[in-house]
Design a protein around this motif. Structure first.
Motif, PDB file in Angstrom:
ATOM      1  N   PRO A  43       0.813  -1.215   0.000  1.00  0.00           N
ATOM      2  CA  PRO A  43       0.000   0.000   0.000  1.00  0.00           C
ATOM      3  C   PRO A  43       0.854   1.277   0.000  1.00  0.00           C
ATOM      4  N   VAL A  44       0.415   2.271  -0.748  1.00  0.00           N
ATOM      5  CA  VAL A  44       1.106   3.563  -0.765  1.00  0.00           C
ATOM      6  C   VAL A  44       0.967   4.202   0.618  1.00  0.00           C
ATOM      7  N   GLY A  45       2.104   4.667   1.167  1.00  0.00           N
ATOM      8  CA  GLY A  45       2.100   5.295   2.485  1.00  0.00           C
ATOM      9  C   GLY A  45       2.141   4.319   3.632  1.00  0.00           C
ATOM     10  N   SER A  46       2.359   3.035   3.344  1.00  0.00           N
ATOM     11  CA  SER A  46       2.393   2.025   4.391  1.00  0.00           C
ATOM     12  C   SER A  46       3.301   0.868   3.968  1.00  0.00           C
ATOM     13  N   ALA A  47       3.109  -0.302   4.576  1.00  0.00           N
ATOM     14  CA  ALA A  47       3.994  -1.440   4.331  1.00  0.00           C
ATOM     15  C   ALA A  47       3.258  -2.752   4.548  1.00  0.00           C
ATOM     16  N   ILE A  48       3.939  -3.827   4.181  1.00  0.00           N
ATOM     17  CA  ILE A  48       3.477  -5.182   4.490  1.00  0.00           C
ATOM     18  C   ILE A  48       4.675  -5.978   4.991  1.00  0.00           C
ATOM     19  N   PHE A  49       4.383  -7.042   5.709  1.00  0.00           N
ATOM     20  CA  PHE A  49       5.424  -7.983   6.123  1.00  0.00           C
ATOM     21  C   PHE A  49       5.469  -9.108   5.106  1.00  0.00           C
ATOM     22  N   VAL A  50       6.655  -9.442   4.652  1.00  0.00           N
ATOM     23  CA  VAL A  50       6.866 -10.582   3.772  1.00  0.00           C
ATOM     24  C   VAL A  50       8.034 -11.362   4.349  1.00  0.00           C
ATOM     25  N   ASP A  51       7.730 -12.500   4.931  1.00  0.00           N
ATOM     26  CA  ASP A  51       8.737 -13.322   5.611  1.00  0.00           C
ATOM     27  C   ASP A  51       9.477 -12.470   6.648  1.00  0.00           C
ATOM     28  N   ASP A  52      10.785 -12.330   6.521  1.00  0.00           N
ATOM     29  CA  ASP A  52      11.586 -11.579   7.491  1.00  0.00           C
ATOM     30  C   ASP A  52      11.837 -10.142   7.051  1.00  0.00           C
ATOM     31  N   SER A  67      14.961  -5.169   7.257  1.00  0.00           N
ATOM     32  CA  SER A  67      14.871  -6.410   8.015  1.00  0.00           C
ATOM     33  C   SER A  67      13.740  -6.243   9.027  1.00  0.00           C
ATOM     34  N   ARG A  68      13.039  -7.316   9.291  1.00  0.00           N
ATOM     35  CA  ARG A  68      11.956  -7.276  10.269  1.00  0.00           C
ATOM     36  C   ARG A  68      12.488  -7.455  11.696  1.00  0.00           C
ATOM     37  N   THR A  69      13.783  -7.602  11.848  1.00  0.00           N
ATOM     38  CA  THR A  69      14.401  -7.772  13.164  1.00  0.00           C
ATOM     39  C   THR A  69      14.636  -6.407  13.803  1.00  0.00           C
ATOM     40  N   CYS A  70      14.095  -6.206  14.981  1.00  0.00           N
ATOM     41  CA  CYS A  70      14.260  -4.945  15.697  1.00  0.00           C
ATOM     42  C   CYS A  70      15.724  -4.787  16.101  1.00  0.00           C
ATOM     43  N   PRO A  71      16.330  -3.626  15.820  1.00  0.00           N
ATOM     44  CA  PRO A  71      17.736  -3.430  16.159  1.00  0.00           C
ATOM     45  C   PRO A  71      17.994  -3.293  17.653  1.00  0.00           C
ATOM     46  N   HIS A  72      16.952  -3.178  18.465  1.00  0.00           N
ATOM     47  CA  HIS A  72      17.160  -3.010  19.904  1.00  0.00           C
ATOM     48  C   HIS A  72      17.599  -4.312  20.568  1.00  0.00           C
ATOM     49  N   GLN A  73      16.775  -5.349  20.496  1.00  0.00           N
ATOM     50  CA  GLN A  73      17.141  -6.634  21.105  1.00  0.00           C
ATOM     51  C   GLN A  73      16.733  -7.805  20.227  1.00  0.00           C
ATOM     52  N   ASN A  74      16.697  -7.589  18.923  1.00  0.00           N
ATOM     53  CA  ASN A  74      16.460  -8.634  17.929  1.00  0.00           C
ATOM     54  C   ASN A  74      15.096  -9.306  18.005  1.00  0.00           C
ATOM     55  N   ALA A  75      14.113  -8.641  18.594  1.00  0.00           N
ATOM     56  CA  ALA A  75      12.742  -9.164  18.543  1.00  0.00           C
ATOM     57  C   ALA A  75      12.204  -8.891  17.143  1.00  0.00           C
ATOM     58  N   GLN A  76      11.044  -9.414  16.837  1.00  0.00           N
ATOM     59  CA  GLN A  76      10.476  -9.211  15.510  1.00  0.00           C
ATOM     60  C   GLN A  76       9.558  -7.989  15.504  1.00  0.00           C
ATOM     61  N   ILE A  77       9.750  -7.123  14.518  1.00  0.00           N
ATOM     62  CA  ILE A  77       8.841  -5.991  14.312  1.00  0.00           C
ATOM     63  C   ILE A  77       7.473  -6.600  14.029  1.00  0.00           C
ATOM     64  N   GLY A  79       4.189  -4.636  14.255  1.00  0.00           N
ATOM     65  CA  GLY A  79       3.066  -3.743  14.014  1.00  0.00           C
ATOM     66  C   GLY A  79       3.308  -2.804  12.847  1.00  0.00           C
ATOM     67  N   ILE A  80       2.266  -2.618  12.039  1.00  0.00           N
ATOM     68  CA  ILE A  80       2.296  -1.627  10.963  1.00  0.00           C
ATOM     69  C   ILE A  80       1.209  -0.611  11.298  1.00  0.00           C
ATOM     70  N   ASN A  81       1.621   0.654  11.400  1.00  0.00           N
ATOM     71  CA  ASN A  81       0.693   1.710  11.799  1.00  0.00           C
ATOM     72  C   ASN A  81       0.795   2.855  10.801  1.00  0.00           C
ATOM     73  N   GLY A  82       0.177   2.699   9.642  1.00  0.00           N
ATOM     74  CA  GLY A  82       0.279   3.736   8.610  1.00  0.00           C
ATOM     75  C   GLY A  82       1.698   3.841   8.093  1.00  0.00           C
ATOM     76  N   ASP A  83       2.345   4.980   8.339  1.00  0.00           N
ATOM     77  CA  ASP A  83       3.699   5.196   7.821  1.00  0.00           C
ATOM     78  C   ASP A  83       4.796   4.850   8.822  1.00  0.00           C
ATOM     79  N   THR A  84       4.448   4.062   9.847  1.00  0.00           N
ATOM     80  CA  THR A  84       5.439   3.588  10.826  1.00  0.00           C
ATOM     81  C   THR A  84       5.255   2.094  11.075  1.00  0.00           C
ATOM     82  N   VAL A  85       6.298   1.490  11.623  1.00  0.00           N
ATOM     83  CA  VAL A  85       6.220   0.108  12.106  1.00  0.00           C
ATOM     84  C   VAL A  85       6.686   0.113  13.551  1.00  0.00           C
TER      85      VAL A  85
END
Length: 126
Positions: A43-52, A67-77, A79-85
């Motif tokens: 979607p324009v202005g947003s995102a989707i998850f595809v695998d990792d 990457s869907r891996t959070c840089p803080h402690q390697n948990a998985q991102i 949530g998609i909230n419009g123009d943020t994850v």
């Protein structure tokens, strides 16, 4: 009875060690993770998850991936909230346009993936 022990020269030892390390490195590398999706599914202005991967279209026709891996402690991102994850593990929020940290405990931005568009297919590779 005399038992002769094989000798190992320094050169032979170094050659064997280098060969072992090179083999382990090549085995660990394998192929880089890749994901593909039809451009129309992002979607324009947003995102989707595809695998990792997080595959986003911040503006019409512009695709980015992370990457869907959070840089803080390697948990998985997760949530998609419009123009943020976001990562619900420690409430970190990231901008889709550039991966920047907007809030939460994370200090590093999302890890970008190489993004290519061929025809109507978007490919992300780490």
């Amino acid at each position: 009875m005399t038992i002769e022990m094989p000798t190992c020269s320094r050169r032979l030892f170094l050659l064997g060690s280098a060969t072992t390390v090179a083999g382990a490195f090549l085995a660990a590398c394998g192929e880089a993770p890749t994901a593909e999706v039809a451009a129309a599914e992002v979607p324009v202005g947003s995102a989707i998850f595809v695998d990792d991967f997080i595959i986003a279209q911040p503006t019409a026709g512009t695709f980015v991936a992370y990457s869907r891996t959070c840089p803080h402690q390697n948990a998985q991102i997760d949530g998609i909230n419009g123009d943020t994850v976001s990562c619900s593990n420690h409430d970190s929020v990231f901008a889709l346009a550039d991966g920047a940290v907007l809030e939460g405990l994370a200090r590093d931005p999302l890890t970008p993936a190489e993004t290519t568009v061929t025809g109507d297919v978007v490919t992300a590779t780490l």
